[in-house]
Each structure stands twice: as C-alpha cells, then as structure tokens.
Design a protein around this motif. Structure first.
Motif, PDB file in Angstrom:
ATOM      1  N   SER A 219       0.760  -1.341   0.114  1.00  9.09           N
ATOM      2  CA  SER A 219      -0.208   0.001  -0.197  1.00  9.09           C
ATOM      3  C   SER A 219       1.139   1.314  -0.328  1.00  9.09           C
ATOM      4  CB  SER A 219      -0.927  -0.173   0.915  1.00  9.09           C
ATOM      5  OG  SER A 219      -0.439   0.439   2.181  1.00  9.09           O
ATOM      6  N   ALA A 220       0.186   2.560   0.347  1.00  4.23           N
ATOM      7  CA  ALA A 220       1.280   3.712   0.248  1.00  4.23           C
ATOM      8  C   ALA A 220       2.036   3.726   1.371  1.00  4.23           C
ATOM      9  CB  ALA A 220       0.454   4.764  -0.037  1.00  4.23           C
ATOM     10  N   THR A 221       1.876   2.815   2.132  1.00  2.51           N
ATOM     11  CA  THR A 221       2.558   2.846   3.286  1.00  2.51           C
ATOM     12  C   THR A 221       2.565   1.353   4.098  1.00  2.51           C
ATOM     13  OG1 THR A 221       0.868   2.387   5.112  1.00  2.51           O
ATOM     14  CG2 THR A 221       1.431   4.628   4.382  1.00  2.51           C
ATOM     15  N   VAL A 222       2.770   0.712   2.893  1.00  4.43           N
ATOM     16  CA  VAL A 222       3.222  -0.674   4.220  1.00  4.43           C
ATOM     17  C   VAL A 222       3.493  -1.794   2.681  1.00  4.43           C
ATOM     18  CG1 VAL A 222       2.558  -3.176   4.449  1.00  4.43           C
ATOM     19  CG2 VAL A 222       1.253  -0.993   5.554  1.00  4.43           C
ATOM     20  N   TYR A 223       5.163  -1.662   3.142  1.00  5.51           N
ATOM     21  CA  TYR A 223       6.290  -2.106   1.626  1.00  5.51           C
ATOM     22  C   TYR A 223       6.174  -3.499   2.690  1.00  5.51           C
ATOM     23  CZ  TYR A 223       5.637   2.202  -0.439  1.00  5.51           C
ATOM     24  OH  TYR A 223       5.304   3.162  -1.229  1.00  5.51           O
ATOM     25  N   THR A 224       6.775  -4.339   1.241  1.00  5.17           N
ATOM     26  CA  THR A 224       7.735  -5.686   1.967  1.00  5.17           C
ATOM     27  C   THR A 224       9.009  -5.875   1.973  1.00  5.17           C
ATOM     28  OG1 THR A 224       5.636  -7.247   1.295  1.00  5.17           O
ATOM     29  CG2 THR A 224       7.369  -8.420   1.225  1.00  5.17           C
ATOM     30  N   VAL A 225      10.056  -6.308   2.551  1.00  2.00           N
ATOM     31  CA  VAL A 225      11.262  -6.056   1.606  1.00  2.00           C
ATOM     32  C   VAL A 225      11.760  -7.708   1.736  1.00  2.00           C
ATOM     33  CG1 VAL A 225      13.145  -5.576   2.586  1.00  2.00           C
ATOM     34  CG2 VAL A 225      11.338  -3.759   2.690  1.00  2.00           C
ATOM     35  N   THR A 226      12.287  -8.145   0.583  1.00  2.00           N
ATOM     36  CA  THR A 226      12.988  -9.098   0.353  1.00  2.00           C
ATOM     37  C   THR A 226      14.825  -9.379   0.399  1.00  2.00           C
ATOM     38  OG1 THR A 226      10.604  -9.720  -0.122  1.00  2.00           O
ATOM     39  CG2 THR A 226      13.055 -11.518  -0.892  1.00  2.00           C
ATOM     40  N   THR A 227      15.162 -10.832   1.757  1.00  2.00           N
ATOM     41  CA  THR A 227      17.210  -9.841   1.536  1.00  2.00           C
ATOM     42  C   THR A 227      17.386 -11.110   1.087  1.00  2.00           C
ATOM     43  OG1 THR A 227      17.164 -10.731   4.254  1.00  2.00           O
ATOM     44  CG2 THR A 227      16.428  -8.339   2.726  1.00  2.00           C
ATOM     45  N   ARG A 228      17.832 -11.534   0.273  1.00  2.00           N
ATOM     46  CA  ARG A 228      18.752 -12.339  -0.797  1.00  2.00           C
ATOM     47  C   ARG A 228      20.024 -12.571   0.015  1.00  2.00           C
ATOM     48  NH1 ARG A 228      15.189 -10.747  -3.660  1.00  2.00           N
ATOM     49  NH2 ARG A 228      13.763 -12.795  -4.573  1.00  2.00           N
ATOM     50  N   THR A 229      21.014 -13.580  -0.099  1.00  2.00           N
ATOM     51  CA  THR A 229      22.262 -13.467  -0.371  1.00  2.00           C
ATOM     52  C   THR A 229      23.170 -13.620  -1.482  1.00  2.00           C
ATOM     53  OG1 THR A 229      22.618 -16.137  -0.964  1.00  2.00           O
ATOM     54  CG2 THR A 229      22.280 -15.798   1.628  1.00  2.00           C
ATOM     55  N   ILE A 230      24.393 -13.163  -1.577  1.00  2.00           N
ATOM     56  CA  ILE A 230      24.899 -12.460  -2.434  1.00  2.00           C
ATOM     57  C   ILE A 230      24.813 -13.703  -3.669  1.00  2.00           C
ATOM     58  CG2 ILE A 230      27.539 -13.706  -2.316  1.00  2.00           C
ATOM     59  CD1 ILE A 230      28.623 -11.160  -3.133  1.00  2.00           C
ATOM     60  N   GLY A 231      24.503 -14.901  -3.759  1.00  2.00           N
ATOM     61  CA  GLY A 231      23.783 -16.020  -4.557  1.00  2.00           C
ATOM     62  C   GLY A 231      22.755 -15.668  -4.937  1.00  2.00           C
ATOM     63  N   GLY A 232      22.150 -15.316  -4.269  1.00  2.00           N
ATOM     64  CA  GLY A 232      20.721 -15.115  -4.473  1.00  2.00           C
ATOM     65  C   GLY A 232      19.851 -15.791  -3.839  1.00  2.00           C
ATOM     66  N   VAL A 233      20.063 -16.635  -3.079  1.00  2.00           N
ATOM     67  CA  VAL A 233      18.688 -17.485  -2.023  1.00  2.00           C
ATOM     68  C   VAL A 233      18.280 -16.457  -0.597  1.00  2.00           C
ATOM     69  CG1 VAL A 233      18.867 -19.317  -0.399  1.00  2.00           C
ATOM     70  CG2 VAL A 233      20.424 -19.158  -2.417  1.00  2.00           C
ATOM     71  N   VAL A 234      17.727 -16.754  -1.392  1.00  2.00           N
ATOM     72  CA  VAL A 234      16.122 -15.984   0.327  1.00  2.00           C
ATOM     73  C   VAL A 234      16.942 -16.452   1.513  1.00  2.00           C
ATOM     74  CG1 VAL A 234      14.589 -15.558   1.239  1.00  2.00           C
ATOM     75  CG2 VAL A 234      14.370 -15.466  -1.158  1.00  2.00           C
ATOM     76  N   ALA A 235      17.788 -15.420   2.185  1.00  2.00           N
ATOM     77  CA  ALA A 235      17.418 -15.531   3.920  1.00  2.00           C
ATOM     78  C   ALA A 235      17.065 -14.266   4.195  1.00  2.00           C
ATOM     79  CB  ALA A 235      19.382 -16.485   3.431  1.00  2.00           C
ATOM     80  N   ASP A 236      17.195 -14.248   6.092  1.00  2.00           N
ATOM     81  CA  ASP A 236      17.449 -13.322   6.982  1.00  2.00           C
ATOM     82  C   ASP A 236      19.075 -12.797   6.529  1.00  2.00           C
ATOM     83  OD1 ASP A 236      14.988 -14.888   7.394  1.00  2.00           O
ATOM     84  OD2 ASP A 236      16.052 -15.413   9.022  1.00  2.00           O
ATOM     85  N   ARG A 237      18.294 -11.270   6.538  1.00  2.00           N
ATOM     86  CA  ARG A 237      19.692 -10.650   6.390  1.00  2.00           C
ATOM     87  C   ARG A 237      18.993  -8.899   7.158  1.00  2.00           C
ATOM     88  NH1 ARG A 237      23.145 -11.745   2.616  1.00  2.00           N
ATOM     89  NH2 ARG A 237      24.742 -10.228   4.014  1.00  2.00           N
ATOM     90  N   ALA A 238      20.547  -8.663   8.274  1.00  2.00           N
ATOM     91  CA  ALA A 238      19.486  -7.330   8.341  1.00  2.00           C
ATOM     92  C   ALA A 238      20.030  -6.662   7.867  1.00  2.00           C
ATOM     93  CB  ALA A 238      20.598  -6.859   9.638  1.00  2.00           C
TER      94      ALA A 238
END
Length: 245
Positions: A219-238
């Motif tokens: 929405s105008a105020t809510v966003y999804t942030v997706t983080t990946r490793t340097i190899g492109g794998v979705v992973a938890d990252r600060a």
C-alpha cells in the motif's frame, strides 16, 4: 581731478549696489533665516561651498526636532550616483565615527516597527556590510519563523529511515512505525505516512556477505522487503531502509 574722482566714486557705489544682491543671492557668509528657504533667492539659488557646523562639547553638536505629532525631525535629499563613497559618490547621509564607538543609533518609543528601507528597485539589496559578527536580536537564522536547526528537523521529517535486524526488530527509526519478519528473508515495513511518491532504498548491513534487497509496495505506507544472499538465495539479512521524499 574733482570730476574724475566724482565719476570713480559713482562707479564704485553703483558696483556695490549691483553686486550686493548677487552676494546675498549666493548665500555664502549670510545669516540663516528660520522658516525660510536658505539661501534666499528662489529655486535657482544654491550654496556653492560646504556649510560646516563644528562643535566641541559633551552633547550633540546640533539638534533638529519637531513638536508636531505628524511631522519629522529632518529630511535630506541628494542626487548622488551609484557606488557611494568608494566610487566618489557621496551618499545622502553618512555618519562616520572617527574612533571606535557607534556610528549610528535608531530608536523609537515602543512602536511595532522601528523603521523601513524602501527602494524603487524591489530586487535591490537593502544594505551591504563587511562585518561578519552576529547581529544581536536580529533573527537572521530564521526563515518562515524557523531557526536553522528547526529547518533541518523539518526537512529530515520528510525522509524516513530505520534499521531492521535479521529477526525483524526495528531500531533507530524515523517515520517508520514497525517492521516484522513474516518468512525467511521476508519483512513487512510500515511507514507512518504515504511514501508512494518517494524514492525507497534498502541495503544489506553485512558487508562481508552482501546481497540483494527488493522492495515491493503493499500500500502507500506498507512495503515488503525481501533479502537474499550474495548467491541470490532468500535468507534472513539485517538491512537499513530509507525513503527520500
């Protein structure tokens, strides 16, 4: 000889009578008449030498005052060209203190405005100075009633920022109300205001194992942030996230 002397005397008297009005009209060395034009002789009569009033006392050398409730104390006019004293064009008024005291003071008795500076050219600078000290009482650091620090704070408030840990904990936030980890490498970030017209940026904190970050609006105020490793794998990252509006 008698006739010659008589004619010389008559000529001298005639010259005196003719020359006297001219000297009076010029104005130099003549008394100043109160309530009248000085020098006398109409609009074409002018002083041709500087008129000096020299005093040596502890008060003011001269004083001009007007007891009328709608009249001024003095008015000065001139036809000086641009540049002022440095250009050899004396200004209409110059106050010069020959030692290190004040050159001028302006004061009124409690009115809301002490004075005005007007120009036929509205783009003209009202005055210039080579002094760099702080003018006490002059709010030169305020624009639209705000100080420099307040202007910075107002500008910063338009831009949001926050730090989100791998676990989704929000810290050091401004303009961001919450952050939540919803899945592996997936976070929901909520802003306090509409940032849809702003430029959003997110950066993974781990410099040794940097990776990609993607931001998608819900929405105008809510966003999804997706983080990946340097190899492109979705992973938890600060990551750090900002909005530039």
């Amino acid at each position: 000889m008698r006739a010659h002397t008589k004619y010389l005397l008559a000529a001298a008297i005639t010259a005196l009578l003719v020359g006297a009005p001219i000297a009076i009209g010029a104005g130099e060395n003549q008394p100043v008449n109160g309530g009248a034009r000085n020098p006398a002789g109409g609009s074409t009569a002018n002083y041709t030498q500087e008129t000096q009033i020299i005093a040596n006392l502890s008060g003011y050398g001269t004083r001009q005052s007007n007891k009328s409730n709608n009249g001024g104390g003095a008015i000065y006019g001139c036809r000086s060209q641009p540049g002022g004293t440095p250009a050899g064009n004396e200004p209409c008024i110059r106050a010069s203190n020959l030692v290190n005291g004040l050159a001028f003071e302006f004061a009124n008795n409690g009115g809301t405005t002490v004075g005005t500076i007007t120009s036929g050219n509205p783009n003209a600078a009202p005055f210039t100075t080579n002094a760099t000290g702080v003018a006490t009482g002059l709010n030169a650091d305020q624009v639209d009633g705000q100080s420099a620090s307040q202007i910075v704070t107002t500008a910063q408030a338009l831009n949001s920022k926050g730090q989100v840990s791998e676990a989704g904990v929000l810290a050091n936030a401004r303009g961001i109300t919450s952050a939540t980890r919803t899945a592996a490498g997936t976070y929901t970030v909520t802003f306090s205001s509409d940032v849809s017209a702003c430029a959003l940026n997110a950066t993974v904190v781990d410099a040794a194992n940097n990776g990609d970050v993607a931001i998608a609006p819900n929405s105008a105020t809510v966003y999804t942030v997706t983080t990946r490793t340097i190899g492109g794998v979705v992973a938890d990252r600060a990551f750090h996230i900002t909005s530039l509006c």
